[in-house]
Design a protein around this motif. Structure first.
Motif, PDB file in Angstrom:
ATOM      1  N   PHE A  30      48.581  48.307  52.482  1.00 23.42           N
ATOM      2  CA  PHE A  30      48.780  46.937  52.013  1.00 23.42           C
ATOM      3  C   PHE A  30      48.946  46.963  50.503  1.00 23.42           C
ATOM      4  N   GLY A  31      49.422  45.863  49.947  1.00 21.72           N
ATOM      5  CA  GLY A  31      49.598  45.795  48.507  1.00 21.72           C
ATOM      6  C   GLY A  31      49.718  44.362  48.046  1.00 21.72           C
ATOM      7  N   CYS A  32      49.705  44.174  46.741  1.00 18.33           N
ATOM      8  CA  CYS A  32      49.804  42.834  46.146  1.00 18.33           C
ATOM      9  C   CYS A  32      51.259  42.519  45.806  1.00 18.33           C
ATOM     10  N   GLU A  33      51.627  41.249  45.951  1.00 17.84           N
ATOM     11  CA  GLU A  33      52.889  40.800  45.373  1.00 17.84           C
ATOM     12  C   GLU A  33      52.754  40.800  43.849  1.00 17.84           C
ATOM     13  N   ASP A  34      51.618  40.331  43.380  1.00 18.97           N
ATOM     14  CA  ASP A  34      51.279  40.365  41.953  1.00 18.97           C
ATOM     15  C   ASP A  34      49.757  40.340  41.849  1.00 18.97           C
ATOM     16  N   CYS A  35      49.162  41.477  41.489  1.00 15.75           N
ATOM     17  CA  CYS A  35      47.704  41.584  41.453  1.00 15.75           C
ATOM     18  C   CYS A  35      47.089  40.901  40.237  1.00 15.75           C
ATOM     19  N   GLY A  36      47.933  40.516  39.260  1.00 13.45           N
ATOM     20  CA  GLY A  36      47.400  39.853  38.071  1.00 13.45           C
ATOM     21  C   GLY A  36      46.395  40.728  37.345  1.00 13.45           C
ATOM     22  N   ASP A  37      45.329  40.115  36.889  1.00 13.91           N
ATOM     23  CA  ASP A  37      44.287  40.869  36.176  1.00 13.91           C
ATOM     24  C   ASP A  37      43.015  40.996  37.010  1.00 13.91           C
ATOM     25  N   VAL A  74      39.982  48.060  56.563  1.00 10.76           N
ATOM     26  CA  VAL A  74      40.641  47.937  55.267  1.00 10.76           C
ATOM     27  C   VAL A  74      39.851  48.726  54.229  1.00 10.76           C
ATOM     28  N   SER A  75      40.552  49.566  53.475  1.00 12.62           N
ATOM     29  CA  SER A  75      39.876  50.428  52.509  1.00 12.62           C
ATOM     30  C   SER A  75      40.686  50.511  51.221  1.00 12.62           C
ATOM     31  N   PHE A  76      40.014  50.477  50.089  1.00 15.17           N
ATOM     32  CA  PHE A  76      40.650  50.710  48.796  1.00 15.17           C
ATOM     33  C   PHE A  76      39.580  51.123  47.807  1.00 15.17           C
ATOM     34  N   GLU A  80      44.956  50.579  39.007  1.00 11.33           N
ATOM     35  CA  GLU A  80      45.991  51.486  39.502  1.00 11.33           C
ATOM     36  C   GLU A  80      45.407  52.591  40.380  1.00 11.33           C
ATOM     37  N   ASN A  81      44.217  53.052  40.051  1.00 10.37           N
ATOM     38  CA  ASN A  81      43.582  54.080  40.880  1.00 10.37           C
ATOM     39  C   ASN A  81      43.262  53.544  42.273  1.00 10.37           C
ATOM     40  N   ALA A  82      42.820  52.292  42.341  1.00 10.46           N
ATOM     41  CA  ALA A  82      42.510  51.681  43.636  1.00 10.46           C
ATOM     42  C   ALA A  82      43.785  51.431  44.425  1.00 10.46           C
ATOM     43  N   GLN A  83      44.868  51.052  43.760  1.00 12.47           N
ATOM     44  CA  GLN A  83      46.119  50.740  44.440  1.00 12.47           C
ATOM     45  C   GLN A  83      46.668  51.932  45.221  1.00 12.47           C
ATOM     46  N   SER A  84      46.423  53.130  44.718  1.00 17.37           N
ATOM     47  CA  SER A  84      46.912  54.323  45.412  1.00 17.37           C
ATOM     48  C   SER A  84      46.120  54.627  46.678  1.00 17.37           C
ATOM     49  N   TRP A 143      48.777  38.768  53.490  1.00 15.55           N
ATOM     50  CA  TRP A 143      47.385  38.408  53.281  1.00 15.55           C
ATOM     51  C   TRP A 143      47.262  37.586  51.996  1.00 15.55           C
ATOM     52  N   THR A 144      46.191  36.797  51.957  1.00 20.72           N
ATOM     53  CA  THR A 144      45.891  36.002  50.768  1.00 20.72           C
ATOM     54  C   THR A 144      44.412  36.152  50.435  1.00 20.72           C
ATOM     55  N   MET A 145      44.106  36.454  49.181  1.00 22.62           N
ATOM     56  CA  MET A 145      42.729  36.530  48.730  1.00 22.62           C
ATOM     57  C   MET A 145      42.460  35.305  47.851  1.00 22.62           C
ATOM     58  N   THR A 146      41.435  34.554  48.216  1.00 25.51           N
ATOM     59  CA  THR A 146      41.075  33.368  47.438  1.00 25.51           C
ATOM     60  C   THR A 146      39.634  33.483  46.951  1.00 25.51           C
ATOM     61  N   SER A 147      39.414  33.031  45.726  1.00 25.79           N
ATOM     62  CA  SER A 147      38.079  32.993  45.129  1.00 25.79           C
ATOM     63  C   SER A 147      38.100  31.894  44.079  1.00 25.79           C
ATOM     64  N   PRO A 148      36.973  31.576  43.477  1.00 28.92           N
ATOM     65  CA  PRO A 148      36.966  30.546  42.435  1.00 28.92           C
ATOM     66  C   PRO A 148      37.912  30.855  41.275  1.00 28.92           C
ATOM     67  N   SER A 149      38.188  32.128  41.021  1.00 25.49           N
ATOM     68  CA  SER A 149      39.005  32.494  39.861  1.00 25.49           C
ATOM     69  C   SER A 149      40.398  32.996  40.208  1.00 25.49           C
ATOM     70  N   TYR A 150      40.623  33.384  41.470  1.00 21.81           N
ATOM     71  CA  TYR A 150      41.890  34.024  41.813  1.00 21.81           C
ATOM     72  C   TYR A 150      42.440  33.497  43.139  1.00 21.81           C
ATOM     73  N   GLU A 151      43.779  33.564  43.251  1.00 23.97           N
ATOM     74  CA  GLU A 151      44.473  33.430  44.527  1.00 23.97           C
ATOM     75  C   GLU A 151      45.637  34.409  44.486  1.00 23.97           C
ATOM     76  N   ILE A 152      45.496  35.469  45.247  1.00 28.67           N
ATOM     77  CA  ILE A 152      46.460  36.573  45.210  1.00 28.67           C
ATOM     78  C   ILE A 152      47.042  36.786  46.596  1.00 28.67           C
ATOM     79  N   GLU A 153      48.352  37.032  46.665  1.00 33.11           N
ATOM     80  CA  GLU A 153      49.022  37.253  47.939  1.00 33.11           C
ATOM     81  C   GLU A 153      49.570  38.676  47.990  1.00 33.11           C
ATOM     82  N   GLY A 154      49.700  39.173  49.217  1.00 30.95           N
ATOM     83  CA  GLY A 154      50.227  40.514  49.365  1.00 30.95           C
ATOM     84  C   GLY A 154      50.825  40.751  50.742  1.00 30.95           C
ATOM     85  N   TRP A 155      51.144  42.006  51.023  1.00 33.66           N
ATOM     86  CA  TRP A 155      51.826  42.385  52.257  1.00 33.66           C
ATOM     87  C   TRP A 155      51.013  43.430  53.028  1.00 33.66           C
ATOM     88  N   ILE A 156      51.280  43.525  54.330  1.00 35.54           N
ATOM     89  CA  ILE A 156      50.678  44.522  55.222  1.00 35.54           C
ATOM     90  C   ILE A 156      51.822  45.235  55.938  1.00 35.54           C
TER      91      ILE A 156
END
Length: 274
Positions: A151-158, A191-193, A165-169, A252-265
């Motif tokens: 899986f990966g992010c469309e845009d992981c932001g900050d 799911v592992s990273f 980058e180490n986790a992304q691999s 997939w979508t990750m939501t939290s008080p500070s972030y909303e990030i989308e990605g692919w599987i």
């Protein structure tokens, strides 16, 4: 008049005979689906699952076979390598059957209840280091198929974890799925990273299409991500009834008080429509 009456009677008998034959054929075909293995409710039999390494992209499938006299575990990895382990077993004080699997490439422990439920792998350590193995019993009613993937992010932001980058691999998204395409069933996601990993149950929805041997259905689920976030996901699965292929694609979508990030599987394997 008598000849016509006799003809009608004979025709009726013939139609009744054909209908009975068709019904019996359906019953026989249906009966084939209800023949259960003697190991379905026993610790004996086959367990299938997926493997994910921590802090690397190493992933693969696991098949454990337990008999009265032997225990083996075959790990097959996406890179084409494989490891065959032999196990030694014992019965714990709680009635659980326990096995220790070992090979030059690593080891892990396996426990299961006497009726084949609660299959659990622990202390998983291979050449690459620690990892996770998730398993399910392969039974007659719902034989298991497996999908490894990433899986990966469309845009992981900050994001402090996902943007590393180490986790992304090491982003891994594996699935354990039953073969039966009818009705709603459970799907297990692994799911592992980096050094973080999650195991959660999702839903395998009823099939919505079938083309040749290929069946299509939807999957969905969610699981907590850390203390305040949540990941929700949905995907489409395509698989062949003859076991030739499996193909999973989703988002997939990750939501939290500070972030909303989308990605692919994306699964490692794929199917070409017939």
């Amino acid at each position: 008049m008598m000849k016509k009456l006799l003809y009608v009677v004979l025709l009726g008998l013939l139609l009744a005979s054909c209908s009975t034959e068709e019904l019996n054929t359906e019953i026989k075909e249906g009966a084939k689906l209800t023949v259960f293995s003697s190991t379905d409710s026993s610790y004996l039999g086959t367990y299938k699952g997926t493997y994910a390494a921590f802090s690397s992209s190493k992933r693969g499938t696991v098949v454990i076979n337990i008999t009265e006299t032997s225990a083996t575990a075959l790990l097959q990895f996406v890179d084409g390598s494989e490891t065959l382990m032999t196990g030694t077993g014992s019965t714990g004080v709680t009635g659980m059957k326990t096995y220790s699997f070992n090979a030059l490439e690593g080891s892990f422990n396996f426990s299961v209840a006497a009726d084949g439920t609660l299959p659990t792998a622990s202390s998983v350590s291979l050449t690459e280091g620690a990892g996770s193995i998730v398993l399910a019993k392969d039974v007659t009613a719902t034989p298991i198929r497996l999908a490894t993937g990433t899986f990966g992010c469309e845009d992981c932001g900050d994001h402090p974890v996902l943007s590393d980058e180490n986790a992304q691999s090491s982003f891994i998204w594996n699935m354990i799925l039953p073969l039966d395409e009818f009705g709603e069933s459970l799907v297990i996601t692994q799911v592992s990273f980096g050094d973080s990993w999650f195991v959660a149950n999702g839903t395998l929805h009823e099939a919505y299409d079938k083309i040749g041997l290929l069946v299509y259905n939807d999957l969905s689920g969610s699981f907590p991500f850390g203390a305040s976030g949540e990941i929700t996901w949905d995907a489409t699965q395509m698989f062949s009834l003859d076991g030739a292929c499996i193909d999973v694609r989703g988002n997939w979508t990750m939501t939290s008080p500070s972030y909303e990030i989308e990605g692919w599987i994306k699964s490692d394997s794929s199917c070409n429509p017939l």
